[in-house]
Motif scaffolding. Structure first.
Motif, short mmCIF file in Angstrom:
data_model
loop_
_atom_site.label_atom_id
_atom_site.label_comp_id
_atom_site.label_asym_id
_atom_site.label_seq_id
_atom_site.Cartn_x
_atom_site.Cartn_y
_atom_site.Cartn_z
N ARG A 1 -6.45 -17.16 -0.57
CA ARG A 1 -5.92 -15.98 -1.26
C ARG A 1 -4.95 -16.29 -2.34
N ALA A 2 -4.33 -17.56 -2.59
CA ALA A 2 -3.42 -17.91 -3.29
C ALA A 2 -4.26 -18.00 -4.74
N THR A 3 -5.46 -18.68 -4.68
CA THR A 3 -6.23 -18.77 -5.74
C THR A 3 -6.81 -17.67 -6.20
N LEU A 4 -7.25 -16.63 -5.41
CA LEU A 4 -7.72 -15.22 -5.88
C LEU A 4 -6.55 -14.34 -6.75
N LEU A 5 -5.21 -14.55 -6.30
CA LEU A 5 -4.22 -13.97 -6.81
C LEU A 5 -4.13 -14.30 -8.05
N ARG A 6 -4.06 -15.96 -8.24
CA ARG A 6 -3.90 -16.54 -9.55
C ARG A 6 -5.13 -15.85 -10.47
N GLN A 7 -6.21 -15.91 -10.12
CA GLN A 7 -7.24 -15.52 -11.05
C GLN A 7 -7.16 -14.00 -11.16
N LEU A 8 -6.71 -13.26 -10.54
CA LEU A 8 -6.57 -11.62 -10.92
C LEU A 8 -5.39 -11.63 -12.08
N VAL A 9 -4.26 -12.38 -11.79
CA VAL A 9 -3.20 -12.37 -12.79
C VAL A 9 -3.84 -13.03 -14.21
N GLU A 10 -4.31 -14.21 -14.04
CA GLU A 10 -5.16 -14.68 -15.36
C GLU A 10 -5.91 -13.92 -16.04
N ALA A 11 -6.68 -12.94 -15.08
CA ALA A 11 -7.71 -12.07 -15.82
C ALA A 11 -6.78 -11.01 -16.42
N GLY A 12 -5.45 -10.70 -16.15
CA GLY A 12 -4.72 -9.98 -17.31
C GLY A 12 -4.46 -8.57 -16.20
N LEU A 13 -4.58 -8.71 -15.03
CA LEU A 13 -4.41 -7.37 -14.08
C LEU A 13 -2.76 -7.51 -13.69
N PRO A 14 -2.07 -6.45 -13.94
CA PRO A 14 -0.44 -6.54 -13.68
C PRO A 14 -0.36 -6.26 -12.23
N VAL A 15 -0.88 -7.15 -11.22
CA VAL A 15 -0.66 -7.04 -9.88
C VAL A 15 0.86 -7.12 -9.57
N CYS A 16 1.06 -5.93 -8.84
CA CYS A 16 2.60 -5.76 -8.12
C CYS A 16 2.54 -5.78 -6.78
N HIS A 17 1.58 -5.80 -6.21
CA HIS A 17 1.44 -5.68 -4.85
C HIS A 17 -0.09 -6.78 -4.05
N PHE A 18 0.10 -7.58 -3.48
CA PHE A 18 -0.89 -8.34 -2.69
C PHE A 18 -0.52 -8.79 -1.25
N GLU A 19 -1.23 -7.97 -0.53
CA GLU A 19 -0.65 -8.61 1.13
C GLU A 19 -1.95 -8.33 1.83
N PRO A 20 -2.18 -9.06 2.96
CA PRO A 20 -3.19 -8.73 3.89
C PRO A 20 -2.71 -7.39 4.59
N VAL A 21 -3.89 -6.64 4.83
CA VAL A 21 -3.69 -5.24 5.68
C VAL A 21 -3.35 -5.56 6.96
N THR A 22 -2.39 -4.88 7.45
CA THR A 22 -2.07 -4.89 8.63
C THR A 22 -2.33 -3.62 9.61
N GLU A 23 -2.95 -3.65 10.47
CA GLU A 23 -3.33 -2.57 11.42
C GLU A 23 -2.30 -2.50 12.77
N ARG A 24 -2.01 -1.19 13.11
CA ARG A 24 -1.08 -0.93 14.21
C ARG A 24 -1.80 -0.53 15.46
N LEU A 25 -1.16 -0.58 16.74
CA LEU A 25 -1.85 0.08 17.75
C LEU A 25 -2.24 1.65 17.49
N ALA A 26 -1.13 2.15 16.98
CA ALA A 26 -1.54 3.68 17.01
C ALA A 26 -2.57 4.12 15.99
N ASP A 27 -2.99 3.21 14.81
CA ASP A 27 -4.18 3.22 14.14
C ASP A 27 -5.41 3.02 14.69
N VAL A 28 -5.46 2.34 15.72
CA VAL A 28 -6.59 1.82 16.63
C VAL A 28 -6.71 2.99 17.66
#
Length: 318
Positions: free
Chosen positions: A269-296
């Motif tokens: 995941r760290a490698t992917l984030l670095r690739q996105l930044v190096e490609a010029g994307l202004p990434v301001c948020h990058f995190e795994p999705v978390t689902e809750r009991l209420a969602d399920v």
């Protein structure tokens, strides 16, 4: 029993009728020991009926009912000796002290009060209230005493119907810690509640009922959803096309936020984030999705058949 790991609860085609109404309709459910299972569903879904069946306080009209390795239909008393049950409307004799309540319960179960009471009182944290009358206890302390009465015999299965009802936030937090402590002591728990956010504090899995039927069983999804990352950028340009051009698989396009596929390993995941930044994307948020009991829960009730493919697998029944 099933091999080296017998099921704690093994229910098949279980049906309970009240007159012409099926409170439970052909429920099949298998739960191994060691869990804290949340039992959820709308009012009238059959949760209390199922709990009372498992505690062998009522008999089913049809089906198989195995609890703690025993045939609960043929051996109700033996099952009751292995189950602790705390109903939603539990009542304590208000004129007795906590010690007297525990003493009476110990004698009724053939236990030695002098040995049993101090041990259970310490486990439940009610030692300082042993000589208080039940009438003087708050709802939270009364709930602890009710649980103490239910587990004096150290049952392998403890069933609690809406235990957080009427408790203030602090008492609910204490209850969560208490239930985890009981589980650590070797007891499996089945807990019903309408407060899904609080169940997340301690449950390991969830059983969903609706209209007397089993909708789904699912492991508690309090962890990040594997291989799904939420990415957001600081500019206004559409994000999904830019990610696709970089070879990133887009799961869902939400405009400036996009769900993408990504390997679960932190280094990848760290490698992917670095690739996105190096490609010029202004990434301001990058995190795994978390689902809750209420969602399920909401998705399971809404669909009754299948779960969204990008989210944790739900074992649906029907």
């Amino acid at each position: 029993m099933m091999g080296a790991s017998p099921l704690l609860i093994d229910v098949g085609e279980l049906t309970v009728r009240y007159g012409r109404h099926d409170a439970l309709s052909r429920i099949s459910l298998a739960l191994p020991p060691g869990r804290i299972t949340a039992l959820v569903g709308p009012n009238g879904a059959g949760k209390t009926t199922l709990m009372r069946c498992l505690a062998r306080l009522i008999a089913p009209d049809e089906g198989r009912l195995m609890v703690c390795g025993l045939d609960a239909i043929a051996n109700p008393r033996a099952v009751q000796q292995r189950v602790g049950f705390v109903p939603d409307d539990f009542g304590l004799h208000r004129g007795l002290t906590v010690r007297q309540l525990l003493h009476h319960q110990a004698l009724a179960q053939g236990l030695a009060p002098r040995v049993t009471i101090p041990d259970i009182a310490a486990l439940l944290g009610v030692s300082q209230h042993l000589d208080d009358r039940a009438s003087s206890l708050s709802r939270g302390w009364s709930q602890r005493v009710a649980i103490a009465l239910a587990i004096l015999h150290r049952p392998p299965l403890v069933i609690l119907d809406e235990p957080a009802s009427g408790l203030d936030p602090d008492a609910r937090d204490e209850l969560a810690r208490l239930l985890k402590r009981l589980n650590a002591e070797g007891m499996s728990l089945l807990v019903s509640s309408h407060i899904l956010a609080e169940l997340e504090a301690y449950c390991t899995d969830m059983v969903i009922l609706e209209d007397g039927r089993l909708v789904a069983q699912v492991d508690a999804p309090t962890h990040a959803v594997p291989e799904v990352i939420r990415v957001a950028v600081a500019d206004q340009a559409p994000l999904a096309p830019r990610l696709s051009a970089l070879g990133v698989v887009v799961v869902r396009d939400e405009g400036r936020q996009v769900l993408i596929e990504a390997a679960g390993a932190a280094t990848e995941r760290a490698t992917l984030l670095r690739q996105l930044v190096e490609a010029g994307l202004p990434v301001c948020h990058f995190e795994p999705v978390t689902e809750r009991l209420a969602d399920v829960y909401r998705r399971s009730i809404a669909s009754g058949a299948s779960a969204a493919p990008s989210l944790p697998t739900v074992r649906h029944v029907g």
